[in-house]
Enzyme design. Structure first.
Site, mmCIF file in Angstrom:
data_model
loop_
_atom_site.group_PDB
_atom_site.id
_atom_site.type_symbol
_atom_site.label_atom_id
_atom_site.label_comp_id
_atom_site.label_asym_id
_atom_site.label_seq_id
_atom_site.Cartn_x
_atom_site.Cartn_y
_atom_site.Cartn_z
ATOM 1 N N ARG A 105 -9.763 1.343 9.067
ATOM 2 C CA ARG A 105 -9.672 0.380 9.223
ATOM 3 C C ARG A 105 -10.683 -0.572 9.931
ATOM 4 N NH1 ARG A 105 -3.118 1.178 9.343
ATOM 5 N NH2 ARG A 105 -2.741 -1.086 9.107
ATOM 6 N N ARG A 133 11.582 -2.529 11.460
ATOM 7 C CA ARG A 133 10.300 -2.177 12.402
ATOM 8 C C ARG A 133 10.410 -3.238 13.206
ATOM 9 N NH1 ARG A 133 5.178 -0.657 8.550
ATOM 10 N NH2 ARG A 133 4.666 -1.570 9.832
ATOM 11 N N ARG A 169 10.701 -6.624 5.271
ATOM 12 C CA ARG A 169 10.676 -5.017 5.204
ATOM 13 C C ARG A 169 11.729 -4.928 7.277
ATOM 14 N NH1 ARG A 169 5.572 -2.514 5.446
ATOM 15 N NH2 ARG A 169 4.900 -3.623 7.517
ATOM 16 N N LYS A 225 0.654 -1.516 0.291
ATOM 17 C CA LYS A 225 -0.240 -0.263 -0.378
ATOM 18 C C LYS A 225 1.033 1.022 0.094
ATOM 19 C CE LYS A 225 -2.298 -0.903 3.602
ATOM 20 N NZ LYS A 225 -1.883 -1.971 4.272
ATOM 21 N N ARG A 276 -1.141 -9.242 12.958
ATOM 22 C CA ARG A 276 -1.492 -7.887 12.478
ATOM 23 C C ARG A 276 -2.522 -8.673 10.839
ATOM 24 N NH1 ARG A 276 3.176 -5.239 9.656
ATOM 25 N NH2 ARG A 276 2.368 -3.714 9.508
#
Ligand code: AMP
Length: 191
Positions: A88, A133, A127, A13, A144
Site C-alpha cells: 500500500r 467493524r 459492511r 478485494k 481511509r
C-alpha cells in the site's frame, strides 16, 4: 502465480481474493485480516496496529513488512500467493520486490478493481452494520479513502510501467467481477 489485488477500501478485494486464490491453488493473504485477527486476540502486534486502524491510517511499514515476510515464508506460499491489501506504500513495493526476488520469481500481475466512489460508501456503511467493524464509521471511511488516494493509488503507475496491471471493472455482481478477473489472469504467463 504471484498476484496482488489493489483497489480502494470497499472495492470488494476481500471477496474476490478468496475465489481467485482458490482458482490458482494459492493462499489469499490479507494484511487487514491478519491485523484484525491480532487485534481480537490482543497480541502485541494487534496492540501496535489497532490505533492506526481505528483512525483509518496505515500501520507503519516496518510492522507490516515484517508480518508479510513471515507469512509468505510459510510453506503454503511456495507455489505463489495472492496479496490482498499489500503493498500500500512505495516502501512496501520495494520490500515486496526484495521478498519475491529472493525466491527467484517475479510478481506476475497486479489486479486493480475500479469502482464508483458513491457505491463504495454505500458498501462500507452496509459492511459496518454486518461485521461491526470499528473502522467503518463515516469519518474513518472518508479518511481511509483519502489515505488510499494519497499513498496507494500512485503505486498503480509503478506497476503499469512494468506492464503487469490489469484494471478490472469492480461494479456489478460478485460472479461477474470474478469472471472478468479470470479472463484477464488466465492468459498471464507465470514466472
Ligand atoms: P483492509 O481490511 O485491507 O482495508 O485493512 C484494514 C486496515 O488495516 C487498514 O485501514 C490499515 O490500517 C491496516 N492495513 C492493512 N493492510 C495494510 C498495509 N499494507 N499497510 C499498512 N496498513 C495496512
Amino acid at each position: 502465480m504471484r498476484l496482488i489485488l489493489m483497489g480502494p477500501p470497499g472495492a470488494g478485494k476481500g471477496t474476490q481474493a478468496k475465489v481467485v486464490a482458490d482458482h490458482f491453488g494459492i493462499p489469499a493473504i490479507s494484511t487487514g485480516d491478519i491485523f484484525r485477527a491480532n487485534v481480537s486476540q490482543g497480541t502485541p502486534l494487534g496492540k501496535k496496529a489497532q490505533e492506526y486502524m481505528d483512525a483509518g491510517e496505515y500501520v507503519p511499514d516496518e510492522v507490516t513488512n515484517l508480518m508479510v515476510r513471515a507469512r509468505i515464508d510459510e510453506p503454503d506460499a511456495d507455489p505463489g500467493f495472492l496479496l490482498d491489501g499489500y503493498p500500500r506504500t512505495l516502501a512496501q513495493v520495494e520490500e515486496l520486490d526484495g521478498m519475491i526476488r529472493h525466491t527467484g520469481h517475479e510478481l506476475d500481475a497486479a489486479v486493480v478493481l475500479t469502482v464508483d466512489p458513491d457505491e463504495i460508501v454505500a458498501r462500507l456503511v452496509q459492511r459496518a452494520e454486518v461485521e461491526g467493524r470499528t473502522d467503518d464509521t463515516e469519518e474513518v471511511v472518508r479518511r481511509r479513502q483519502e489515505v488510499y488516494v494519497e499513498q496507494t493509488e500512485p503505486l498503480i503507475e509503478v506497476y503499469r510501467r512494468r506492464g503487469i496491471v490489469h484494471e478490472i471493472d469492480g461494479m456489478g455482481a460478485v460472479e461477474e467481477v470474478t469472471k472478468r478477473i479470470f479472463c484477464a489472469l488466465d492468459v498471464v504467463p507465470q514466472s
